[in-house]
Design a protein around this motif. Structure first.
Motif, PDB file in Angstrom:
ATOM      1  N   GLY A  27       0.818  -1.215   0.000  1.00 10.24           N
ATOM      2  CA  GLY A  27       0.000   0.000   0.000  1.00 10.24           C
ATOM      3  C   GLY A  27       0.846   1.256   0.000  1.00 10.24           C
ATOM      4  O   GLY A  27       0.549   2.233  -0.697  1.00 10.24           O
ATOM      5  N   ILE A  28       1.940   1.236   0.778  1.00 11.76           N
ATOM      6  CA  ILE A  28       2.821   2.394   0.834  1.00 11.76           C
ATOM      7  C   ILE A  28       3.490   2.617  -0.520  1.00 11.76           C
ATOM      8  O   ILE A  28       3.606   3.754  -0.997  1.00 11.76           O
ATOM      9  N   GLY A  29       3.931   1.533  -1.160  1.00  9.16           N
ATOM     10  CA  GLY A  29       4.519   1.674  -2.484  1.00  9.16           C
ATOM     11  C   GLY A  29       3.542   2.268  -3.476  1.00  9.16           C
ATOM     12  O   GLY A  29       3.893   3.117  -4.300  1.00  9.16           O
ATOM     13  N   ALA A  30       2.289   1.832  -3.383  1.00 11.64           N
ATOM     14  CA  ALA A  30       1.275   2.356  -4.294  1.00 11.64           C
ATOM     15  C   ALA A  30       1.018   3.833  -4.046  1.00 11.64           C
ATOM     16  O   ALA A  30       0.998   4.648  -4.976  1.00 11.64           O
ATOM     17  N   THR A  31       0.850   4.210  -2.780  1.00 11.28           N
ATOM     18  CA  THR A  31       0.524   5.611  -2.494  1.00 11.28           C
ATOM     19  C   THR A  31       1.695   6.537  -2.790  1.00 11.28           C
ATOM     20  O   THR A  31       1.502   7.690  -3.170  1.00 11.28           O
ATOM     21  N   GLU A  32       2.922   6.034  -2.631  1.00 14.28           N
ATOM     22  CA  GLU A  32       4.090   6.882  -2.875  1.00 14.28           C
ATOM     23  C   GLU A  32       4.379   7.038  -4.361  1.00 14.28           C
ATOM     24  O   GLU A  32       4.691   8.140  -4.828  1.00 14.28           O
ATOM     25  N   PHE A  33       4.255   5.959  -5.133  1.00 11.52           N
ATOM     26  CA  PHE A  33       4.772   5.964  -6.490  1.00 11.52           C
ATOM     27  C   PHE A  33       3.722   6.147  -7.573  1.00 11.52           C
ATOM     28  O   PHE A  33       4.079   6.402  -8.730  1.00 11.52           O
ATOM     29  N   VAL A  34       2.436   6.032  -7.245  1.00  4.96           N
ATOM     30  CA  VAL A  34       1.434   6.136  -8.297  1.00  4.96           C
ATOM     31  C   VAL A  34       1.417   7.532  -8.911  1.00  4.96           C
ATOM     32  O   VAL A  34       1.083   7.703 -10.093  1.00  4.96           O
ATOM     33  N   ALA A  35       1.814   8.542  -8.153  1.00  6.50           N
ATOM     34  CA  ALA A  35       1.829   9.908  -8.693  1.00  6.50           C
ATOM     35  C   ALA A  35       2.797  10.042  -9.859  1.00  6.50           C
ATOM     36  O   ALA A  35       2.587  10.871 -10.759  1.00  6.50           O
ATOM     37  N   MET A  36       3.886   9.239  -9.873  1.00  4.85           N
ATOM     38  CA  MET A  36       4.878   9.366 -10.939  1.00  4.85           C
ATOM     39  C   MET A  36       4.257   9.131 -12.311  1.00  4.85           C
ATOM     40  O   MET A  36       4.592   9.823 -13.275  1.00  4.85           O
ATOM     41  N   GLY A  37       3.376   8.148 -12.410  1.00  3.30           N
ATOM     42  CA  GLY A  37       2.759   7.850 -13.695  1.00  3.30           C
ATOM     43  C   GLY A  37       1.541   8.692 -14.005  1.00  3.30           C
ATOM     44  O   GLY A  37       1.045   8.667 -15.130  1.00  3.30           O
ATOM     45  N   LEU A  38       1.046   9.439 -13.005  1.00  4.84           N
ATOM     46  CA  LEU A  38      -0.161  10.233 -13.208  1.00  4.84           C
ATOM     47  C   LEU A  38       0.091  11.742 -13.148  1.00  4.84           C
ATOM     48  O   LEU A  38      -0.856  12.524 -13.085  1.00  4.84           O
ATOM     49  N   LEU A  39       1.352  12.146 -13.173  1.00  9.27           N
ATOM     50  CA  LEU A  39       1.646  13.584 -13.112  1.00  9.27           C
ATOM     51  C   LEU A  39       0.933  14.376 -14.208  1.00  9.27           C
ATOM     52  O   LEU A  39       0.404  15.460 -13.930  1.00  9.27           O
ATOM     53  N   PRO A  40       0.913  13.894 -15.455  1.00 14.42           N
ATOM     54  CA  PRO A  40       0.182  14.685 -16.461  1.00 14.42           C
ATOM     55  C   PRO A  40      -1.298  14.859 -16.131  1.00 14.42           C
ATOM     56  O   PRO A  40      -1.859  15.947 -16.322  1.00 14.42           O
ATOM     57  N   GLN A  41      -1.947  13.780 -15.623  1.00 18.24           N
ATOM     58  CA  GLN A  41      -3.364  13.889 -15.266  1.00 18.24           C
ATOM     59  C   GLN A  41      -3.574  14.839 -14.084  1.00 18.24           C
ATOM     60  O   GLN A  41      -4.519  15.645 -14.062  1.00 18.24           O
ATOM     61  N   ILE A  42      -2.710  14.743 -13.079  1.00 11.59           N
ATOM     62  CA  ILE A  42      -2.809  15.638 -11.919  1.00 11.59           C
ATOM     63  C   ILE A  42      -2.613  17.082 -12.353  1.00 11.59           C
ATOM     64  O   ILE A  42      -3.353  17.988 -11.933  1.00 11.59           O
ATOM     65  N   ALA A  43      -1.611  17.321 -13.183  1.00 10.82           N
ATOM     66  CA  ALA A  43      -1.338  18.681 -13.646  1.00 10.82           C
ATOM     67  C   ALA A  43      -2.511  19.229 -14.458  1.00 10.82           C
ATOM     68  O   ALA A  43      -2.917  20.386 -14.296  1.00 10.82           O
ATOM     69  N   ARG A  44      -3.051  18.402 -15.339  1.00 13.98           N
ATOM     70  CA  ARG A  44      -4.152  18.853 -16.189  1.00 13.98           C
ATOM     71  C   ARG A  44      -5.400  19.174 -15.373  1.00 13.98           C
ATOM     72  O   ARG A  44      -6.126  20.138 -15.664  1.00 13.98           O
ATOM     73  N   ASP A  45      -5.644  18.391 -14.308  1.00 12.51           N
ATOM     74  CA  ASP A  45      -6.852  18.583 -13.498  1.00 12.51           C
ATOM     75  C   ASP A  45      -6.716  19.728 -12.506  1.00 12.51           C
ATOM     76  O   ASP A  45      -7.637  20.542 -12.355  1.00 12.51           O
ATOM     77  N   LEU A  46      -5.575  19.802 -11.821  1.00 14.47           N
ATOM     78  CA  LEU A  46      -5.426  20.755 -10.712  1.00 14.47           C
ATOM     79  C   LEU A  46      -4.747  22.065 -11.115  1.00 14.47           C
ATOM     80  O   LEU A  46      -4.842  23.053 -10.377  1.00 14.47           O
TER      81      LEU A  46
END
Length: 413
Positions: A27-46
């Motif tokens: 769970g910690i690996g998922a919460t820490e590293f999932v942002a790396m692959g979703l940075l474009p989506q996070i940037a586009r949304d926020l």
């Protein structure tokens, strides 16, 4: 290992307990590293206005989400570990995983970029303390002479997350939105709470532990050198990992759908490297440390030279993940060797050090991208970081040797 009023644990129960601890790490690996692959989506949304004008700048700014999590680990690991050393270990682990669950849900539901950054910081506070205490429990369950392997087993949840969890959750986030991805991570933490409660045996804390004694680790120069070695070494890794998505799409020219496969490749390397690092640390910590740095530098150089081609990208992402991940149990074991009685703090602050590297790597990688040097530039940043990492490891070795000589002279006198 036995509980106070029970027979020793059966092999099956021991395996289930270790798997429960690894699930928390997953769970910690998922919460820490999932942002790396979703940075474009996070940037586009926020950050929609920045995204519409300069997507590169928006992605670099979104990297603050990664840095905020890393800084939360840095703050939380020593703070919680110092006061948790006396408490029963299962109780502390359960409290930490509950906190992860709440913090991850809050991150998913936060309506603005500043609030997401804040909740990522708060969600990270239990990270180092969880891994530190779980590593001590696992080492106890494994038995004498297998500390490195016990640490590696706990960390294996984190590395397996990079093989299975992060790519799948990244794909989910690409299809359904990054917020749904974080809610999926929160569900993993909720499952971890139940698994730990059911399988991990009761273990007392250290009744002799005090905040003063635990903080005494920081009076040892060898501890500082080990922490700095981990920070600098992992800065190189996270400079690359934080920007895997644009590296794959903009440098190699792959479609966005290839990003999860790049993350799978990196995660497979991390899983193998973690296990090799734990095995090697039990056979010679310093030898394992310097070997890992040598391989890490070679893999970063290979990635820098061949990333424009898909084969080069995937081969050397695997190698970078393996070499960097081998450093983690090695440095963890080194800290436990040089920390004296401050074992809980030593086991936790390793993750502070690694996440200083996370924050530093994400910052430096974003800085060279924002400066217009391209998405391959963070790989060169990682390679340069190996130089001070090795120098710090050499300095720590020299300090320990000098202390051993002084002790031998004192005993002889």
């Amino acid at each position: 290992m036995s509980t106070p009023d029970a027979a020793p644990l059966s092999p099956a129960r021991t395996r289930l307990a270790l798997l429960a601890l690894a699930l928390g790490g997953f769970g910690i690996g998922a919460t820490e590293f999932v942002a790396m692959g979703l940075l474009p989506q996070i940037a586009r949304d926020l950050l929609p206005s920045t995204w519409s004008q300069a997507p590169d700048d928006a992605i670099a700014q979104a990297g603050v989400v990664i840095a905020a999590y890393a800084l939360g680990v840095v703050v939380g690991a020593p703070t919680i570990a110092v006061f948790a050393a006396r408490l029963p270990r299962r109780r502390i682990l359960l409290g930490l995983v509950v906190a992860f669950t709440i913090g991850t849900v809050a991150s998913a539901l936060a309506p603005s970029f500043p609030l997401v950054v804040l909740f990522r910081f708060l969600a990270a506070l239990p990270h180092g303390a969880y891994f530190g205490i779980a590593a001590l429990v696992a080492a106890s369950l494994m038995g004498p002479g297998k500390r490195g392997q016990g640490v590696a087993l706990v960390l294996s949840g984190l590395t397996v997350a990079n093989v299975v969890g992060v790519p799948l959750i990244t794909f989910l986030g690409q299809q359904s939105g990054w917020r749904v991805a974080y809610l999926a991570v929160a569900a993993i933490f909720a499952l971890s709470v139940a698994a730990i409660a059911l399988t991990v045996p009761w273990q007392p804390g250290d009744p002799q532990a005090t905040a003063r004694r635990e903080l005494g680790a920081f009076r040892r120069p060898a501890v500082w050198f080990a922490l700095l070695t981990g920070s600098v070494g992992f800065a190189g890794f996270f400079a690359v990992y934080s920007y895997v998505a644009p590296l794959a799409t903009e440098v190699t020219g792959l479609p966005e759908s290839a990003v999860p496969w790049a993350l799978v490749t990196l995660g497979l390397g991390m899983t193998l490297g973690n296990l090799i690092g734990g095995w090697a640390a039990d056979r010679g910590v310093l030898r394992a440390l310097f070997a890992s740095f040598g391989v890490f530098a070679a893999m970063l150089l290979g990635l820098a030279l061949t990333a424009p081609w898909p084969v080069g990208l995937f081969v050397f992402l695997f190698g970078v993940g393996a070499a960097a991940s081998a450093l983690s149990p090695t440095i963890q074991t080194r800290l436990m060797d040089v920390a004296g009685d401050s074992q809980t703090l030593a086991a936790a602050v390793n993750h502070s050090a690694l996440n200083i590297g996370n924050a530093l790597g994400a910052f430096l990688g974003g800085a060279v991208i924002a400066a217009g040097w391209g998405y391959l530039a963070p790989t060169w940043v990682g390679l340069l970081a190996c130089v001070p990492g090795v120098l710090l490891a050499l300095a720590g070795t020299a300090v320990t040797a000098a202390a051993d000589r002084r002790s031998a002279v004192a005993v002889g006198a």
